[in-house]
Design a protein around this motif. Structure first.
Motif, mmCIF file in Angstrom:
data_model
loop_
_atom_site.group_PDB
_atom_site.id
_atom_site.type_symbol
_atom_site.label_atom_id
_atom_site.label_comp_id
_atom_site.label_asym_id
_atom_site.label_seq_id
_atom_site.Cartn_x
_atom_site.Cartn_y
_atom_site.Cartn_z
ATOM 1 N N VAL A 189 -4.625 9.656 15.891
ATOM 2 C CA VAL A 189 -5.411 8.415 15.793
ATOM 3 C C VAL A 189 -5.331 7.790 14.400
ATOM 4 O O VAL A 189 -5.655 6.619 14.232
ATOM 5 C CB VAL A 189 -6.897 8.609 16.184
ATOM 6 C CG1 VAL A 189 -7.031 9.073 17.620
ATOM 7 C CG2 VAL A 189 -7.610 9.564 15.234
ATOM 8 N N THR A 190 -4.879 8.557 13.420
ATOM 9 C CA THR A 190 -4.803 8.023 12.056
ATOM 10 C C THR A 190 -3.500 7.260 11.795
ATOM 11 O O THR A 190 -3.310 6.706 10.724
ATOM 12 C CB THR A 190 -4.917 9.162 11.019
ATOM 13 O OG1 THR A 190 -3.919 10.146 11.337
ATOM 14 C CG2 THR A 190 -6.272 9.825 11.080
ATOM 15 N N ASN A 191 -2.606 7.234 12.789
ATOM 16 C CA ASN A 191 -1.313 6.558 12.607
ATOM 17 C C ASN A 191 -1.407 5.042 12.737
ATOM 18 O O ASN A 191 -0.542 4.326 12.257
ATOM 19 C CB ASN A 191 -0.309 7.053 13.651
ATOM 20 C CG ASN A 191 0.188 8.453 13.335
ATOM 21 O OD1 ASN A 191 0.072 8.903 12.199
ATOM 22 N ND2 ASN A 191 0.726 9.138 14.335
ATOM 23 N N VAL A 192 -2.421 4.576 13.439
ATOM 24 C CA VAL A 192 -2.542 3.157 13.747
ATOM 25 C C VAL A 192 -3.896 2.678 13.233
ATOM 26 O O VAL A 192 -4.908 3.364 13.414
ATOM 27 C CB VAL A 192 -2.436 2.920 15.279
ATOM 28 C CG1 VAL A 192 -2.626 1.449 15.613
ATOM 29 C CG2 VAL A 192 -1.099 3.434 15.792
ATOM 30 N N VAL A 193 -3.911 1.510 12.588
ATOM 31 C CA VAL A 193 -5.166 0.993 12.058
ATOM 32 C C VAL A 193 -5.995 0.402 13.205
ATOM 33 O O VAL A 193 -5.473 -0.384 14.009
ATOM 34 C CB VAL A 193 -4.910 -0.110 11.007
ATOM 35 C CG1 VAL A 193 -6.207 -0.441 10.268
ATOM 36 C CG2 VAL A 193 -3.843 0.317 10.023
ATOM 37 N N THR A 233 0.835 -1.209 0.000
ATOM 38 C CA THR A 233 0.000 0.000 0.000
ATOM 39 C C THR A 233 0.864 1.251 0.000
ATOM 40 O O THR A 233 1.838 1.336 0.740
ATOM 41 C CB THR A 233 -0.898 0.011 1.260
ATOM 42 O OG1 THR A 233 -1.593 -1.227 1.341
ATOM 43 C CG2 THR A 233 -1.906 1.155 1.200
ATOM 44 N N LYS A 234 0.477 2.201 -0.844
ATOM 45 C CA LYS A 234 1.182 3.485 -0.850
ATOM 46 C C LYS A 234 0.684 4.299 0.352
ATOM 47 O O LYS A 234 -0.513 4.516 0.531
ATOM 48 C CB LYS A 234 0.867 4.221 -2.143
ATOM 49 C CG LYS A 234 1.665 5.499 -2.332
ATOM 50 C CD LYS A 234 1.336 6.102 -3.703
ATOM 51 C CE LYS A 234 2.077 7.402 -3.997
ATOM 52 N NZ LYS A 234 2.315 8.294 -2.896
ATOM 53 N N LEU A 235 1.633 4.746 1.181
ATOM 54 C CA LEU A 235 1.255 5.452 2.408
ATOM 55 C C LEU A 235 1.320 6.968 2.225
ATOM 56 O O LEU A 235 2.024 7.462 1.336
ATOM 57 C CB LEU A 235 2.178 5.034 3.554
ATOM 58 C CG LEU A 235 2.246 3.531 3.842
ATOM 59 C CD1 LEU A 235 3.198 3.266 5.014
ATOM 60 C CD2 LEU A 235 0.870 2.948 4.150
ATOM 61 N N ARG A 236 0.624 7.673 3.068
ATOM 62 C CA ARG A 236 0.719 9.143 3.066
ATOM 63 C C ARG A 236 2.128 9.531 3.526
ATOM 64 O O ARG A 236 2.757 8.824 4.321
ATOM 65 C CB ARG A 236 -0.311 9.737 4.036
ATOM 66 C CG ARG A 236 -1.742 9.654 3.526
ATOM 67 C CD ARG A 236 -2.695 10.378 4.464
ATOM 68 N NE ARG A 236 -2.735 9.744 5.782
ATOM 69 C CZ ARG A 236 -2.575 10.394 6.924
ATOM 70 N NH1 ARG A 236 -2.333 11.690 6.929
ATOM 71 N NH2 ARG A 236 -2.636 9.749 8.082
ATOM 72 N N ASP A 237 2.591 10.649 3.032
ATOM 73 C CA ASP A 237 3.954 11.073 3.335
ATOM 74 C C ASP A 237 3.969 11.930 4.605
ATOM 75 O O ASP A 237 4.149 13.145 4.550
ATOM 76 C CB ASP A 237 4.511 11.852 2.134
ATOM 77 C CG ASP A 237 5.984 12.190 2.334
ATOM 78 O OD1 ASP A 237 6.634 11.524 3.171
ATOM 79 O OD2 ASP A 237 6.465 13.129 1.666
#
Lengths: 144, 546
Positions: free
Chosen positions: B377-381, B20-24
């Motif tokens: 909270v968006t750092n961890v699924v 998956t391409k991740l946000r930078d």
């Protein structure tokens, strides 16, 4: 005043929503509050016309009309309801519940609406407002 | 394959994550502590039954869509707002219609007085729809339209605007809410009785599945069920049951489940009871996956993956001390994010009293941007996955929903669709919702439940309100516009096409969409088309239940 009102004949209230507005959570809660307070509730439900409400008041010999309005149409619809009842020769107070911005309260009362109940009105306030509105009309008309 | 050994499942998740391409952005805390993408055990994100989310990387790859709903006044007013949004980088338009339009009536209907252009844009004819989307390239935007009873007419108008501007219907992307069942249960914007309404819905599902591959013909909505007064478990159960009902109806109409189910989407409410909401969202994904696979025999995993939009709870907003609603909205938005929503609308603090002012709408958008960009909270699924209370709440929500499904199967002779019809007819849904609303109100009234600013902590309301007002000139303009269109059009053509529509409506084998598109092109009004169909289908009148 609550001592006097409990010995009054049972209050009969017609509850309705006029026009398109479909928000019926509030009016259903009010119906149960008034029933729990010992009143007889004639619940017409949604999408009622002025004529339906006038007919119900006549047929049920109602003492008050409660309208619930959540679509910013209170300034157009509520005064017309007051006029329709007056034209039919019915002296019953119209109480408006729902969303009425503060600055509309005075103008709306001037059109002949008897009382306005906003969000956060307690069950006791709701019931007492209806009792007071009915008592005011009964007090002013000797034949009642 | 559906139940691989734990280490295989972990490896499969890792593989999907790595691909998956991740946000930078740095995936670390504010203090610089790096965090893993995932903690805890399976079932892993991106794996059946998707309790922990649809995608292996969650918001690490892509944040939720911040989709704010707008629409007011005339089509031209809203068109200007749309263009502004597109210039500001938005790719998605979301349209609110006014009450007469939502009810399938024209602006000159008796009851429309005082409602035209008030809680959304007024659309009477194709001319209004052309104004609404003027100078917008429909091949490059996705459009969400929140309308149900007259959804077929509005979709037909959108298709016609596309045709007139050289965009084929196969290129049109978007969603139309079109969830008629919840109208009888909660929102009350119905027109025809349930069964003919469901015929129109299935016509639209069939039509889009062959002609409009980028179009979502239905968004199954619990939002309005909750706003009408249900509790969280009822919102969950009624919404999913409606979803199952549409699946049963579409399959009965001859569609293959994997041809349409991937394009179904959902819409939930996010209220203030934080863990209950998170449990509800997680349970929703799991229940949908299980039922689609086990009961309805879906094979394509995308048919099992529930995508949903979330909106914070309008009903939780208080008119008293309105500014404190900002706090409520923030907590509800956070619950939506922790529940794994695909898109989010945050309510403006002044919405208990009126449509939002521009300032209040901006604060609402900023609130979800804080959740997205500042809280971490968006750092961890699925960061709460595995927590005993959260897993218990998820299980409990599912158990309560299953009890309701059992009731619907019982009254529907083993069909959820028939159970939905039966529950509408016997007042089950409206009764359950009214009971829950009254129970909550009594608890607030008796002081058992504290609502800040309403029954406790009531001091400090400034009483100042700066509310949005819609002027009467909108109504005058729209009535003139409608009149002009009626003067200019070919009335014989209108009569002919409406006669044909009535004939077709009487034959359930015919798909109504092609003639519906022809009808709107003659500038037949929404109200005229509705009235013609009512002659065949009848008009729904709600039985009064208290």
């Amino acid at each position: 005043m609550s001592d006097a009102s409990t010995s009054d004949p049972q209050i009969r209230v017609v509850l309705a929503k006029l026009g398109f507005d479909g928000h019926d959570r509030g009016i259903k809660i009010v119906a149960r509050i008034l029933r729990d307070a010992g009143m007889e509730v004639i619940f017409l439900g949604l999408r009622q016309s002025y004529k339906n409400v006038v007919n119900a008041v006549e047929q049920e010999d109602a003492d008050a009309v409660g309208l619930s309005m959540h679509n910013a149409s209170h300034m157009t619809l509520a005064p017309k309801m007051v006029d329709a009842l007056a034209e039919a020769g019915l002296e019953v107070p119209v109480i408006v519940g729902g969303i009425v911005p503060d600055e509309d309260i005075d103008p709306l009362m001037k059109t002949g609406v008897a009382a306005i109940l906003g969000p956060g009105a307690s069950a006791e306030e709701v019931a007492q407002t209806v009792r007071d509105a009915v008592a005011a009309v009964r007090g002013s008309s000797p034949q009642a | 394959m559906s139940d691989p050994a734990p280490d295989q499942a972990r490896a499969a998740w890792q593989e999907a994550y790595d691909a998956t391409k991740l946000r930078d952005v740095p995936f670390e805390t504010m203090s610089g502590v790096p965090v893993e993408p995932l903690y805890g055990d399976g079932p892993y994100p991106g794996q059946y039954p998707y309790t922990r989310g649809l995608h292996a990387a969650g918001y690490r790859s892509r944040l939720w869509t911040m989709r704010m709903f707008a629409g007011f006044g005339t089509a031209e007013d809203t068109n200007a707002r749309f263009k502004e949004l597109l210039r500001a980088g938005g790719g998605g338009l979301s349209t609110a219609f006014d009450m007469p339009t939502l009810m399938g009536r024209d602006s000159d209907h008796d009851w429309a007085l005082g409602e035209v252009g008030h809680c959304g844009v007024a659309v009477d004819t194709l001319a209004d729809m052309e104004d609404l989307f003027a100078d917008i390239d429909l091949s490059s935007v996705s459009t969400s339209m929140t309308i149900n009873g007259p959804a077929a007419m509005i979709m037909a108008m959108y298709i016609a605007v596309g045709e007139k501007t050289g965009v084929e219907r196969s290129q049109l992307a978007g969603t139309i809410q079109n969830d008629i069942l919840k109208e009888y249960q909660a929102q009350k914007e119905y027109i025809f009785p349930p069964r003919p309404s469901m015929r129109i819905v299935t016509d639209m599902m069939k039509f889009t599945s062959t002609e409009m591959p980028k179009w979502h013909p239905i968004s199954i909505s619990g939002y309005h069920i909750r706003e009408a007064g249900s509790n969280a478990a009822q919102e969950l159960a009624f919404t999913l049951a409606n979803g199952f009902a549409y699946v049963e109806a579409a399959v009965a109409a001859g569609l293959d489940i994997d041809d349409f189910a991937p394009r179904l989407s959902f819409f939930f409410n996010s209220h203030s009871d934080f863990f209950e909401e998170i449990g509800k969202f997680r349970a929703a994904r799991r229940i949908w996956a299980r039922w689609m696979k086990e009961r309805y025999g879906a094979k394509d995993p995308r048919s099992m993956m529930m995508k949903f939009h979330t909106q914070t709870a309008g009903v939780s907003l208080t008119a008293q001390q309105a500014e404190i609603n900002i706090g409520r909205v923030a907590i509800q938005a956070l619950a939506g994010a922790l529940g794994g929503t695909q898109s989010l609308h945050t309510d403006a603090y002044d919405e208990a009293m009126a449509l939002p002012t521009e300032d209040a709408a901006r604060i609402a958008l900023r609130t979800q941007q804080i959740v997205a960009h500042e809280t971490g909270v968006t750092n961890v699924v699925d960061p709460l996955g595995g927590a005993p209370f959260v897993e218990w709440m998820t299980d409990e929500m599912e158990r309560r929903a299953e009890d309701i499904f059992a009731h619907l199967l019982d009254i529907g002779n083993d069909s959820i669709l028939e159970g939905a019809y039966a529950g509408i007819d016997d007042g089950y849904f409206v009764g359950e919702i009214a009971d829950a609303a009254y129970r909550f109100e009594r608890e607030v009234n008796e002081g058992k439940r504290i609502i800040v600013g309403v029954n406790e902590f009531t001091e400090g309301d400034s009483g100042e309100r700066n509310l949005l007002r819609i002027g009467a000139e909108v109504e005058e303009y729209q009535l003139k516009r409608l009149n002009d269109v009626k003067q200019r059009r070919d009335n014989d053509a209108v009569t002919r096409v409406l006669t044909q529509l009535k004939t077709e409506a009487a034959d359930p084998e015919i798909n109504l969409m092609p003639t519906m598109i022809e009808a709107v092109k003659t500038f037949a009004t929404e109200g005229e088309i509705v009235a013609s169909l009512e002659e065949v289908f009848g008009t729904y009148v709600e039985k009064v239940f208290l």
